[in-house]
Design an enzyme around this catalytic site. Sequence first.
Site, PDB file in Angstrom:
ATOM      1  N   GLU A 100       0.828  -1.202   0.000  1.00 23.55           N
ATOM      2  CA  GLU A 100       0.000   0.000   0.000  1.00 23.55           C
ATOM      3  C   GLU A 100       0.865   1.256   0.000  1.00 23.55           C
ATOM      4  OE1 GLU A 100      -3.926   1.581   2.513  1.00 23.55           O
ATOM      5  OE2 GLU A 100      -2.597   0.076   3.361  1.00 23.55           O
ATOM      6  N   LYS A 166      -9.241   3.632  -2.478  1.00 24.13           N
ATOM      7  CA  LYS A 166      -9.638   2.804  -1.342  1.00 24.13           C
ATOM      8  C   LYS A 166     -11.022   3.224  -0.851  1.00 24.13           C
ATOM      9  CE  LYS A 166      -7.537   1.002   2.943  1.00 24.13           C
ATOM     10  NZ  LYS A 166      -6.356   1.114   3.823  1.00 24.13           N
ATOM     11  N   CYS A 227      -6.137  -3.571   1.741  1.00 23.93           N
ATOM     12  CA  CYS A 227      -5.856  -3.609   3.174  1.00 23.93           C
ATOM     13  C   CYS A 227      -7.119  -3.727   4.021  1.00 23.93           C
ATOM     14  CB  CYS A 227      -5.041  -2.375   3.575  1.00 23.93           C
ATOM     15  SG  CYS A 227      -4.174  -2.581   5.164  1.00 23.93           S
ATOM     16  N   LEU A 411      21.682  -0.777  31.979  1.00 21.25           N
ATOM     17  CA  LEU A 411      21.371  -2.130  32.451  1.00 21.25           C
ATOM     18  C   LEU A 411      21.185  -2.119  33.968  1.00 21.25           C
ATOM     19  CD1 LEU A 411      23.707  -4.666  30.596  1.00 21.25           C
ATOM     20  CD2 LEU A 411      21.235  -4.428  30.397  1.00 21.25           C
ATOM     21  N   SER A 412      20.057  -2.653  34.428  1.00 23.38           N
ATOM     22  CA  SER A 412      19.776  -2.678  35.863  1.00 23.38           C
ATOM     23  C   SER A 412      20.073  -4.025  36.489  1.00 23.38           C
ATOM     24  CB  SER A 412      18.299  -2.352  36.095  1.00 23.38           C
ATOM     25  OG  SER A 412      17.473  -3.398  35.596  1.00 23.38           O
ATOM     26  N   GLY A 414      17.956  -6.400  35.887  1.00 30.15           N
ATOM     27  CA  GLY A 414      16.620  -6.983  35.899  1.00 30.15           C
ATOM     28  C   GLY A 414      16.222  -7.505  34.539  1.00 30.15           C
TER      29      GLY A 414
END
Length: 769
Positions: A100, A166, A227, A411-412, A414
């Site tokens: 599209e 369309k 679509c 970066l933790s 976790g």
Amino acid sequence: MGAHSCPALPYRPPTDLGLCPSLAPPFPTSSRSSSVAQLFPPRPRQRPPAASAHPAGGLITVATCSLNQHALDFDGNLDRILRSIKIAKERGAKLRIGPELEITQVRPSLFRDTHLHAWQVLVKILECDDGLDMIVDVGMPVVHKNVIYNCRIIIHNRKILLIRPKMWLANDGNYRELRWFTPWMKHKQTEEFWLPKMIADVTGQVTVPIGHAVVATQDTCIGVEMCEELFTPAAPHIEMALDGVEIFTNSSGSHHELRKLRTRIDLIKEATLKSGGLYLYANQQGCDGDRLYYDGCSFITLNGQVIAQGSQFSLNDVEVVTATVDLQRIRAHRTWSSRSMQAAGNQEAFVRTRAETRLSTDQDEDLVDAIVDKEGEFRYNLPEEEIAYGPACWLWDYLRRSGTSGYFVPLSGGIDSCATATIVFSMCRLVAKAAAEGNEQVISDARRITGEDAETSTYVPIDPREFCGRIFHTCYMGTKNSSNETRQRAKALVEAIGAYHVDLNMDACVDAIHTLFTLVTGKKPEYKVHGGSQTENLALQNIQARLRMLLAYLFAQLVPWVRGKNGALLVLGSANVDEALRGYYTKYDCSAADVNPIGAISKVDLKRFIAWATKAFELPILDDFLNATPTAELEPITGDYVQSDEVDMGMTYEELSIFGRLRKQEKMGPYSMFTKLTTLWGSKLTPTEIAEKVKRFFFFYAINRHKMTTLTPSYHAEAYSPDDNRFDMRPFLYNAKFGWQFRSIDAKAAAMPDRRRKEDGGEDEQKTA
């Protein structure tokens, strides 16, 4: 109706696909053709029945394309369109369709000159020799009578056969097409469209038809479905099929969402299972600089069966899927009585624009071997694989088009920042695989991003860990509240993936802010565990969180300089969708970033992804993250207290996922959510306990809704995302007391029986109301 076998052209994937083995559809390959689709092996050779060589139509080769188009990148978009046409022509296709709005991209900025440049690009397509002797279907916006339409331009031999606007526009969720376009409201009607002079000079035409019509060739009929039109209850393909249309095209800009692909494919399979026909689906691929990733997976179905499919996730800019089919199979499928009676009824016929050409050829000895029967179904990616590859492809497109030199992640230790880092490593794996297979575009982009000289460099990023070390940078920003366990997990992860890592303590920065506040106010705030109030406790936590955001951007700007390189880094966020929904993060902390690959993925799905990546990416360190208790580590750790996310929130991440889906996807407010959950949770919780959980969720959702207005742009992956940008258009200032609603819940809960099962495992208690 029984299933029908479907002939199609087998092929071997080219060497520059850039796909992980798990991404490629599991069809065995053949050496007869070089196509992106992979089909099942042919059965023993048999000559098709004589009826297949009917003069009204025999074998037809068609092509559908996935293109990685970029908004308003007219040079690049044109190049990719022309390459796809050339590939389709080389494979003998007589019909080529693309995604599209492929000339401008799916979300064109409506500058006045956008339309001028779109027509200029169309001139180049019309002049392309590769497009001769085939029908070419391309997409662009068109202004007709001062109204802007989303259109397909159907071309044959430098003539425009039809401009098809369309008719049904997506106007919810991620798509607000009515901001840009108007739907064509004239059912089965056409008008004259006056061509711009630059087009008329090429085509020799002054006007062409625009509207809801179909294209008739000498041997078949082609209809367009665009679509959103496929998803509507009265989809155009139904009426077109009953009026004799045999080939349907669908040019789409459909984004990736976890577990969505099956819905898309099932709708198209059903379209031709009932009506019969050949359906070509072309989808945009890649990130065009927005929150969405278009996942490609263009495919072809015949009479309800998929016969050719491209990859769902790929670093290729151009993928072409081809198939050769027998038109007589469509006609045989449509001979059943009920369908014939409906087709013979009093139907208003479509306007037909004529193409003086035949698309099919009679069968011959060379083509007989190209016909195969489909014997199975392609494999869908698991949600864990979708998380691994969708955001990774999105990040690659964003990186290579942003002009920056890499990514930076705080970066933790976790699981959320771990998931973000693992997705970046997945991106590096995709790049390395594509480079090893000779994808010149990927190699060129990698050289530019890493600062290699474009003219003299021979660098090829075939080692994902080595490439990761060049473009991915991380930092552990510890304080006195951080544990050694999270610090070591962060260090072990970056060693495993090869990223450049910095480990620091930021206590001096935190203490400086504390001292400044005390100096100015004469008051010294304390943590809760040291006797402070909840207000003091939150303020002291937020200082740490917001300082991490400042440090992240400082390091993102200067780390390349420290390493003797040019450019800056994009900062990645690591807040998941459930935390955003609950508002469980500090506004403008390290969740504030440039982009966030996990911002619309639930904690539950992230844990499943990490478990999958542990084996798939050979990263045993990920097991340590899975087994760790989620914690922000913003409060002091004592002998009897360790901060826990789920305790702080008053709900589990699994419960948050359920709240999120009921709120967004099932459109439930507090009362309807409570009544729903009493049936889901009634065997383990009392009505009063369920009521308290629902009220707590809506209270915190409401008071934190303002955070959605500044949410870092996130990869869209979940249908319950609270993203304030377009997708979840709700107020950001609620009456958080929900007085009427909560009173209704309390009254209902008080009147309901306790349905929890007895401890001895007996039957539910009898209802008393």
